[in-house]
Scaffold this active site. Structure first.
Site, short mmCIF file in Angstrom:
data_model
loop_
_atom_site.label_atom_id
_atom_site.label_comp_id
_atom_site.label_asym_id
_atom_site.label_seq_id
_atom_site.Cartn_x
_atom_site.Cartn_y
_atom_site.Cartn_z
N CYS A 46 0.84 -1.19 0.00
CA CYS A 46 0.00 0.00 0.00
C CYS A 46 0.88 1.24 0.00
O CYS A 46 2.09 1.16 0.04
CB CYS A 46 -0.95 0.01 1.19
SG CYS A 46 -0.16 0.27 2.77
N CYS B 200 3.80 1.71 2.38
CA CYS B 200 5.05 1.01 2.10
C CYS B 200 5.98 1.91 1.30
O CYS B 200 7.19 1.95 1.52
CB CYS B 200 4.80 -0.25 1.28
SG CYS B 200 3.82 -1.46 2.11
N ASP C 285 -5.85 -25.38 -6.29
CA ASP C 285 -4.78 -26.23 -5.79
C ASP C 285 -4.76 -25.99 -4.28
O ASP C 285 -5.32 -25.02 -3.80
CB ASP C 285 -3.46 -25.79 -6.44
CG ASP C 285 -2.30 -26.64 -5.95
OD1 ASP C 285 -2.48 -27.86 -5.88
OD2 ASP C 285 -1.25 -26.08 -5.63
N ASP D 142 -0.48 -22.44 -7.71
CA ASP D 142 0.76 -21.81 -7.31
C ASP D 142 1.83 -22.89 -7.36
O ASP D 142 1.57 -24.02 -7.04
CB ASP D 142 0.61 -21.25 -5.89
CG ASP D 142 1.94 -21.00 -5.23
OD1 ASP D 142 2.81 -20.42 -5.90
OD2 ASP D 142 2.10 -21.38 -4.05
#
Lengths: 832, 61
Positions: free
Chosen positions: A127, A130, A534, A730
């Site tokens: 965001c 940061c 997954d 992933d």
């Protein structure tokens, strides 16, 4: 006017500021929001309150932030931070590479004396806070002269004094506060984009500012025509208008003329042909009227037309450039550094990829990108070359086969001898192709363009017919009416309908941390009926931790752990990482003949003896060893994941791992089911673990112990039954499945491979985005439909009216501009 | 109405000035990052950082 335009873009994100401050739940890590393990008691004093931390990494990062006086970060951030990276020692070693002058020459500029300037790509930004933190923190480092982070591209421009601080120290400092920064080389294309942008802004400003002046004088002229005006003043105003319109036509409108000329030379009728014709004719006739002193002038129509059209084009190209920048981030995957094996002894050495010479030997681990073109000299593996040739299925390669730089090693570590470097590589050629492809349009937009091309041909015929008709019917009005038809019928709105909507969506998704690689995926998302998840790293956090080691009485726990870690040292699998972090030090000496079976396990020879590690099925199929029944009983009721370590004939140890389910997983599954999608879970893990996750998240259909091939077959089976499948995954094992699904999404810190084969990559590491993607895709489709209907209605309604002489040219210019602007504004609704 | 012969040149000079200022702003890169300043102004409250060395020219990236 230009200012107002930019303001409206600004306000798009400003509502973020009002968003709620992010405060993680009480029992979770204050820094990253992960649950705090019970046995761990870590805390950091932030704003005079002891805040819990989930790991030493987060603790160190939070302490570094507080110690540097940036506690304010925790007050203003709107998202939790990424969990601190645990790769510190490796990164320390790697980052020093960037101090080597030959490598620095690739991405560094030396503006003045000891000053150095480089662009850094920041990872881990969630965001605006940061970015603030990074900017403040880097600026506070001694020796850093200037730092500026671009919010839109998440790239930092840093200038420092090389005698006082080294680049590696800056990179390490950024690592200390929990982010990752890598230098990158801003390429020519970006420089070109920047120049193009500023040119468009200048053109828009000229059109807008001069246009305002012209409009002012035109209103006087209209008022004068109504209430009477001295001929002298009228002529003065007309001459002034002629002078003020000239820069608009000859500077701001040049792109239209150029593109129309290009179209004509290629014997195509593009949208710019009628635009240029209308502009040219209107201006020429107005100029003649001004000079001769009688006749109508249309200067106001000309400036308005140029300004509104330039504005809509500017928005369109801004949105497109933003997407290009995100795609380019993925394209820039050629590694900067690589592992070279020295000619004598074969010691590993990290070197810049650019210094590789023909004949060098390099080591390529699974998940890594091949740094140059070459030939395999040891090892077998499969390579994903989709970046190079679009072939989505990884190709098996063996010693003697050719490897292409930029392809990704999928299965096993191997050694390669370099055959071609730099501009001679296939990748360099591909790079040029990709640059061309980025200018490519999605299929729907191409269709609209094709329709528009026919449309324009017909329009030009209609204009001629109308002109001939009025020439015979009412000699005095023919020019005015033909001009009105020409202006009103320009299919700009039609051509803008799809691309603006897609560009706006892509821009919006980028700010939400979703990278879309193919605009087509957005269209396909609306037909999805089945969503396949997954498990590891998708529904779960993907960071398993070693829970238990069951050891055969003959062997020591530490010894087994060491062996397992050494076996797994080249693997990018999450379990391998967990094993490596559990074993303190891992030496690579004495490990050879490493091979892996995707979804199975690893096999290697260590100190001359063959060891295997993998799931139970893999061990029983590969060895004569038997797994003690007592062990299986011990984990049977449990919901842990396990791997087994075995030598050729004995089972030595079993390692069990736990992996937490993501907090938002249940909610996402529920949302998807409410949308009417069938949700499935497919995993390579054993059924107990799968069942537990399925129960926790509310998935009814779960399939466990599936190999990537089985998953792919299952997806194809669904597709054969007329299902349209979205695969959410992933990791390395998912690559083939991701590419066989209709649409694929990779979640979170997906490995480099998953990033390149998925259609959409979720960077925010939040599963809730999966449900959001559907909503966004639906909105996009709705807006495209609205735009298309509006554009067609406008064109088909306005042309007859203009042909009948009901619309004056200036009215036509307003109508045409407003119809385009409505389409653009409607599309911009998608960015909210 | 003769005043118009003064007013119009004045307005055109003004226009030239505005165009020049805008073109300078574009060249200076002030339109490169439109989101940053909005966030920056809200967060820079209590930290004293040498703004002078930071405020020159935006990033080209």
């Amino acid at each position: 006017m230009g200012l107002a335009v930019n303001k409206s873009m600004d306000s798009r994100d400003s509502d973020k500021i009002g968003a709620e401050r992010m405060q993680p739940a009480v029992d979770s890590c204050f820094h990253c929001g992960l649950p705090v393990p019970e046995e761990l008691d870590l805390a950091v004093l932030i704003d005079e309150v002891n805040q819990p931390m989930c790991c030493y990494g987060c603790q160190a990062v939070a302490e570094a932030i507080v110690a540097s006086g940036h506690e304010n970060f925790y007050r203003v951030r709107t998202e939790v931070s990424p969990t601190a990276l645990d790769l510190l020692p490796g990164f320390l070693r790697d980052s020093e590479i960037y101090d080597v002058p030959e490598i620095q020459s690739q991405f560094i500029r030396t503006p003045d004396g000891d000053l150095r300037e480089a662009s850094l790509m920041l990872e881990g930004i969630t965001c605006a806070a940061c970015i603030w933190l990074n900017e403040q923190y880097i600026a506070g480092l001694p020796g850093v002269e200037q730092v500026r982070v671009n919010y839109a591209t998440q790239r930092a421009l840093v200038r420092w004094d090389d005698t006082r601080i080294r680049l590696s120290e800056i990179l390490q400092a950024i690592q200390k506060i929990g982010y990752r920064a890598l230098p990158y080389n801003p390429d020519q294309q970006q420089e070109m984009h920047r120049r193009q942008r500023s040119q468009q802004q200048r053109r828009l400003a000229v059109a807008g500012l001069f246009g305002m002046q012209v409009m002012m004088l035109s209103i006087s002229l209209y008022a004068g025509a109504w209430s009477g005006m001295e001929y002298n003043f009228q002529q003065l105003f007309r001459w002034l208008n002629l002078a003020l319109t000239s820069p608009v036509l000859f500077y701001s409108a040049t792109p239209f003329f150029k593109s129309a000329w290009r179209d004509l030379r290629q014997h195509r009728a593009g949208m710019d042909v009628p635009v240029s014709l209308a502009l040219g004719i209107a201006f020429a006739s107005s100029a003649v009227a001004t000079i001769s002193g009688h006749g109508e002038v249309y200067f106001d129509s000309v400036v308005m037309f140029v300004f509104f059209l330039s504005a809509s084009r500017y928005f369109e190209s801004m949105a497109r450039q933003r997407c290009a920048a995100t795609v380019e981030q993925l394209v820039q995957s050629m590694p900067l550094i690589t592992t070279r094996l020295s000619a004598v002894g074969g010691a590993e050495e990290m070197v810049p990829a650019a210094t590789l010479a023909i004949g060098d030997r390099v080591l390529i681990r699974p998940g890594e990108t091949v740094p140059a073109d070459g030939e395999i000299i040891e090892g077998f593996s499969a390579f994903d070359e989709s970046m190079l040739n679009g072939e989505s299925i990884p190709l098996e390669k063996q010693p003697g086969d050719r490897l292409l730089g930029g392809s990704i090693n999928v299965t096993n570590p191997l050694q390669m001898e370099v055959r071609a470097v730099g501009a001679d590589t296939v990748m360099a050629e591909i790079q040029r192709t990709i640059e061309r492809a980025q200018a490519d349009k999605p299929p729907l937009a191409r269709l609209a363009d094709r329709v528009a091309a026919y449309f324009i041909g017909i329009v030009l015929l209609i204009v001629v017919a109308v002109a001939v008709f009025w020439l015979m019917y009412d000699y005095q009005r023919w020019f005015e009416i033909a001009l009105a038809v020409l202006i009103v019928s320009c299919p700009c709105a039609l051509s803008l309908a799809t691309p603006t909507a897609i560009s706006a969506t892509l821009g919006k998704m980028q700010t939400l941390g979703m990278l879309v690689k193919h605009g087509v995926a957005l269209e396909k998302l609306n037909q999805i009926t089945h969503v396949v998840f997954d498990k590891t790293g998708t529904l779960t956090q993907g960071k398993p931790v070693l829970k238990q080691v069951l050891c055969d009485a003959e062997f020591e726990r530490e010894h087994c752990l060491q062996l397992a870690a050494r076996l797994e040292q080249y693997s990018e699998h999450p379990l391998a990482k967990a094993l490596r972090s559990a074993a303190d030090a891992v030496g690579s000496e004495g490990v050879s003949q490493v091979s892996s079976t995707a979804g199975g396990g690893m096999r290697a020879s260590i100190d001359g003896e063959v060891y295997l590690i993998g799931n139970a099925e893999f061990i029983t199929s590969q060895t004569a060893a038997e797994i003690p029944v007592s062990w299986l009983e011990q984990i049977a009721g449990d919901t842990v994941t396990s791997v087994i370590l075995a030598s050729n004939d004995t089972v030595m140890a079993m390692f069990t791992f736990v992996d937490e389910v993501r907090e938002d997983a249940g909610a996402v599954v529920e949302t998807l089911q409410r949308m009417g999608k069938t949700v499935l879970l497919m995993t390579g893990d054993h059924s107990a673990a799968a069942r537990q996750v399925a129960e926790l998240t509310g998935i009814e259909d779960y399939r466990a112990q599936m190999s990537p091939q089985q998953k792919m077959a299952a997806v194809q089976e669904l597709q054969a039954a007329n299902a349209s499948v979205l695969m959410v995954g992933d990791g390395v094992n998912d690559a083939p499945v991701l590419s066989s699904a209709n649409v694929s999404i990779a979640v979170g810190s997906a490995s480099a491979l998953a990033k390149t084969s998925a259609d959409i990559v979720l960077l925010a590491n939040q599963l809730s985005a999966v449900a959001q993607v559907f909503t966004i895709a639906r909105h996009t489709q709705r807006v495209i439909k609205q735009n298309m209907i509006w554009a067609l209605l406008y064109n088909f309604g306005a042309i007859p009216a203009a042909a009948m002489g009901l619309i004056a040219p200036w009215l036509a210019a307003i109508g045409m501009s407003i119809s385009s602007l409505l389409v653009v504004l409607n599309a911009l609704r998608l960015t909210r | 109405m003769e005043i118009i012969y003064l007013l119009i040149p004045v307005s055109i000079v003004l226009l030239g000035l505005i165009v020049w200022i805008f073109l300078w702003a574009v060249r200076d890169g002030q339109y490169e990052d439109l989101e940053g300043p909005a966030h920056r102004i809200l967060m820079d409250e209590d930290r004293v950082v040498d703004r002078q060395k930071n405020s020159r020219r935006g990033g080209a990236g």
